[in-house]
Scaffold this motif. Structure first.
Motif, mmCIF file in Angstrom:
data_model
loop_
_atom_site.group_PDB
_atom_site.id
_atom_site.type_symbol
_atom_site.label_atom_id
_atom_site.label_comp_id
_atom_site.label_asym_id
_atom_site.label_seq_id
_atom_site.Cartn_x
_atom_site.Cartn_y
_atom_site.Cartn_z
ATOM 1 N N ARG A 72 0.881 -1.164 0.000
ATOM 2 C CA ARG A 72 0.000 0.000 0.000
ATOM 3 C C ARG A 72 0.920 1.215 0.000
ATOM 4 N N GLY A 73 0.951 1.922 -1.155
ATOM 5 C CA GLY A 73 1.940 2.979 -1.374
ATOM 6 C C GLY A 73 1.656 4.253 -0.624
ATOM 7 N N GLN A 74 2.557 5.208 -0.850
ATOM 8 C CA GLN A 74 2.328 6.563 -0.342
ATOM 9 C C GLN A 74 1.268 7.143 -1.271
ATOM 10 N N GLY A 75 0.132 7.488 -0.756
ATOM 11 C CA GLY A 75 -0.941 7.955 -1.627
ATOM 12 C C GLY A 75 -1.938 6.836 -1.841
ATOM 13 N N GLU A 76 -2.614 6.858 -2.976
ATOM 14 C CA GLU A 76 -3.703 5.911 -3.167
ATOM 15 C C GLU A 76 -3.364 4.728 -4.051
ATOM 16 N N THR A 77 -2.154 4.684 -4.640
ATOM 17 C CA THR A 77 -1.818 3.584 -5.539
ATOM 18 C C THR A 77 -1.345 2.377 -4.735
ATOM 19 N N ILE A 78 -1.923 1.228 -5.042
ATOM 20 C CA ILE A 78 -1.592 -0.025 -4.379
ATOM 21 C C ILE A 78 -0.982 -0.936 -5.434
ATOM 22 N N THR A 79 0.088 -1.619 -5.095
ATOM 23 C CA THR A 79 0.686 -2.566 -6.035
ATOM 24 C C THR A 79 0.715 -3.950 -5.401
ATOM 25 N N PHE A 80 0.587 -4.953 -6.254
ATOM 26 C CA PHE A 80 0.653 -6.348 -5.830
ATOM 27 C C PHE A 80 0.836 -7.194 -7.076
ATOM 28 N N SER A 81 1.055 -8.480 -6.901
ATOM 29 C CA SER A 81 1.157 -9.377 -8.046
ATOM 30 C C SER A 81 0.034 -10.394 -7.990
ATOM 31 N N VAL A 82 -0.415 -10.805 -9.170
ATOM 32 C CA VAL A 82 -1.452 -11.821 -9.292
ATOM 33 C C VAL A 82 -0.806 -13.040 -9.933
ATOM 34 N N THR A 83 -1.070 -14.203 -9.360
ATOM 35 C CA THR A 83 -0.461 -15.427 -9.875
ATOM 36 C C THR A 83 -1.504 -16.512 -10.067
ATOM 37 N N ASP A 84 -1.183 -17.443 -10.956
ATOM 38 C CA ASP A 84 -1.980 -18.660 -11.084
ATOM 39 C C ASP A 84 -1.075 -19.863 -10.856
ATOM 40 N N GLY A 85 0.106 -19.609 -10.299
ATOM 41 C CA GLY A 85 1.058 -20.682 -10.030
ATOM 42 C C GLY A 85 2.046 -20.861 -11.165
ATOM 43 N N GLY A 86 1.663 -20.452 -12.367
ATOM 44 C CA GLY A 86 2.550 -20.608 -13.522
ATOM 45 C C GLY A 86 3.273 -19.321 -13.852
#
Length: 150
Positions: free
Chosen positions: A71-85
């Protein structure tokens, strides 16, 4: 009597013309509404194999990868999405759903720009009853999905 028959015939032609115009208008409106294209669903592995064009809006679904939610400074949130591959980085500006957390399913709508999925909408999916079939199929394909019902 002949005048009455002509009136009925003319009325029938008018009704058919009005219906044809209404059909053409509704078809044009649907086409206009879908001008961005249908949001095709993709799993992270599919996006990694065949990255879509930056102007293509699509839906990305999978699990929020553990240890990637920032959860960044401000309103931008980053994360990664995976399906295992494969794992796709995601950036989202806005308020996340209450059920959103690492290890949980999610579906986002957005575009892939410079290798990062820029999401315009994020939906949290807490269990398989709310998870789209495509997400479950993609997770099963990668051997990640475990059926909670045994």
């Amino acid at each position: 009597m002949a005048g009455l028959k002509n009136l009925k015939k003319r009325r029938r032609v008018q009704v058919i013309l009005v219906a044809a115009v209404a059909l053409a208008l509704s078809t044009a409106m649907i086409g206009y509404a879908m001008r961005d294209g249908i949001n095709f669903f993709r799993a992270p592995s599919q996006v990694a194999e065949e990255p879509p064009a930056p102007n293509e809006t699509f839906r990305l679904g999978g699990l929020v990868e553990d240890g990637t939610l920032v959860r960044g400074q401000g309103e931008t949130i980053t994360f990664s999405v995976t399906d295992g591959g494969a794992s796709i980085p995601v950036a989202y500006t806005g308020v996340l759903p209450d059920l959103f957390e690492e290890g949980q399913g999610m579906v986002g709508t957005g575009r892939l720009i410079d290798g990062v999925f820029q999401a315009t909408e994020i939906l949290a999916k807490h269990d398989e009853t709310y998870m789209p079939k495509e997400v479950i199929d993609a997770l099963k394909e990668q051997g990640v999905y475990e059926d909670p019902n045994g």
